[in-house]
Design an enzyme around this catalytic site. Sequence first.
Site, PDB file in Angstrom:
ATOM      1  N   LYS A 131      29.607  41.169  43.566  1.00  0.00           N
ATOM      2  CA  LYS A 131      28.955  41.403  44.855  1.00  0.00           C
ATOM      3  C   LYS A 131      27.464  41.681  44.683  1.00  0.00           C
ATOM      4  O   LYS A 131      26.993  41.982  43.597  1.00  0.00           O
ATOM      5  CB  LYS A 131      29.663  42.529  45.607  1.00  0.00           C
ATOM      6  CG  LYS A 131      31.004  42.028  46.145  1.00  0.00           C
ATOM      7  CD  LYS A 131      31.664  42.934  47.112  1.00  0.00           C
ATOM      8  CE  LYS A 131      32.934  42.225  47.633  1.00  0.00           C
ATOM      9  NZ  LYS A 131      33.825  43.143  48.305  1.00  0.00           N
ATOM     10  N   ARG A 133      40.112  44.309  42.639  1.00  0.00           N
ATOM     11  CA  ARG A 133      40.089  42.889  43.026  1.00  0.00           C
ATOM     12  C   ARG A 133      38.930  42.232  42.295  1.00  0.00           C
ATOM     13  O   ARG A 133      37.781  42.604  42.506  1.00  0.00           O
ATOM     14  CB  ARG A 133      39.914  42.797  44.541  1.00  0.00           C
ATOM     15  CG  ARG A 133      39.901  41.396  45.104  1.00  0.00           C
ATOM     16  CD  ARG A 133      39.756  41.443  46.630  1.00  0.00           C
ATOM     17  NE  ARG A 133      39.688  40.115  47.199  1.00  0.00           N
ATOM     18  CZ  ARG A 133      38.573  39.388  47.273  1.00  0.00           C
ATOM     19  NH1 ARG A 133      37.438  39.882  46.814  1.00  0.00           N
ATOM     20  NH2 ARG A 133      38.604  38.176  47.802  1.00  0.00           N
TER      21      ARG A 133
HETATM   22  C1  7PJ Z   1      37.024  41.890  49.586  1.00  0.00           C
HETATM   23  C2  7PJ Z   1      38.118  41.240  50.149  1.00  0.00           C
HETATM   24  C3  7PJ Z   1      37.152  43.285  49.273  1.00  0.00           C
HETATM   25  C4  7PJ Z   1      39.405  43.148  50.084  1.00  0.00           C
HETATM   26  C5  7PJ Z   1      36.480  39.850  49.950  1.00  0.00           C
HETATM   27  C6  7PJ Z   1      33.857  38.753  47.958  1.00  0.00           C
HETATM   28  C7  7PJ Z   1      33.952  38.729  49.434  1.00  0.00           C
HETATM   29  N1  7PJ Z   1      39.303  41.856  50.395  1.00  0.00           N
HETATM   30  N2  7PJ Z   1      37.752  39.958  50.379  1.00  0.00           N
HETATM   31  N3  7PJ Z   1      38.372  43.860  49.548  1.00  0.00           N
HETATM   32  N4  7PJ Z   1      36.011  41.013  49.460  1.00  0.00           N
HETATM   33  N5  7PJ Z   1      40.557  43.795  50.321  1.00  0.00           N
HETATM   34  O1  7PJ Z   1      34.822  38.720  47.206  1.00  0.00           O
HETATM   35  O2  7PJ Z   1      32.666  38.783  47.512  1.00  0.00           O
HETATM   36  O3  7PJ Z   1      36.235  43.972  48.796  1.00  0.00           O
HETATM   37  S1  7PJ Z   1      35.584  38.369  50.068  1.00  0.00           S
END
Ligand code: 7PJ
Length: 291
Positions: free
Chosen positions: A231, A265
């Site tokens: 990010k 994640r």
């Molecule tokens: C997240 C997500 C996060 C959850 C994305 C990216 C943007 N779902 N989906 N938490 N981020 N739960 O991966 O840069 O931080 S998309």
Amino acid sequence: MPEFPRNYLQCGRFRPDIAAAALRPLVMGILNVTPDSFSDGGQFASLDLALSHAEQMIADGVDIIDIGGESTRPGAPPVSLDDELRRVMPVVYALRDCGKPLSVDTRRPAVMREVLAAGADMINDIEGFRDPDSLAAVSDSDCAICIMHMQGEPQSMQTAPHYDDLFVEVRDFLRERIDQALAAGIAAERICIDPGYGFGKTTEHNLKLLAWQDELQRVLGFPLLAGLSRKSTIGQITGRPVEQRMAGSIAAALVAADHGACIVRVHDVAETVDALKVWNAARLARRVNTV
Ligand code: 7PJ
């Protein structure tokens, strides 16, 4: 160690252990389904690419695969329902028997229903199930749900994020969404929460939340998922473009683990799994004072 509704997350066909002191966080691997080309060749190529990426993540020790067909990066163009389904459904069908829980990153109740019927185990909604139909879409299954905090909308959320009280606002939003989910009949052991790093948050907001993450998890009493991988906060701290943020992302995953995250994640599964194994081995040894 916070008290959770259960020591597992009810995740469709799976019940991954959480909350045991000896465990490292689960690693959720990000599987972005690339936009389809208009030709069939392109469609098959992007499916093939997604499947080989998933195979690699499984070999690398992934715990949950998070399939996403809509880019929610700040400023990303919207994706139609049909396009989202066209991207996600073949991947869900192809991976349903891969042996790992399948999560789908979507904001659309129609997509939730389709993927659950096709065998998905978890719904990850960056809007925190605010669409009135989204809780209804998941309530009849035993999938896990991830409730995430976001301020604003992806198109504009990074323009000027502002909080009077960051911790209170994120906590109260999550608490309200948890209460709505429980009221809709969703069992507590199906719920996990997410502060939503980067979703309407500056680097300073993200770092404060990271420091408060354990407290957030403790006061709400639900397992927490942390997503910082690649990010812009990692970019701002390191000065690196998105392709060069692996080391920074791994460091962030370790900090999130140290602050109690039950799930991280990430894009770089092999590297994160190794880093977490070392972190965990060292952490467990620290507790044993008899050697
Ligand atoms: C997240 C997500 C996060 C959850 C994305 C990216 C943007 N779902 N989906 N938490 N981020 N739960 O991966 O840069 O931080 S998309």
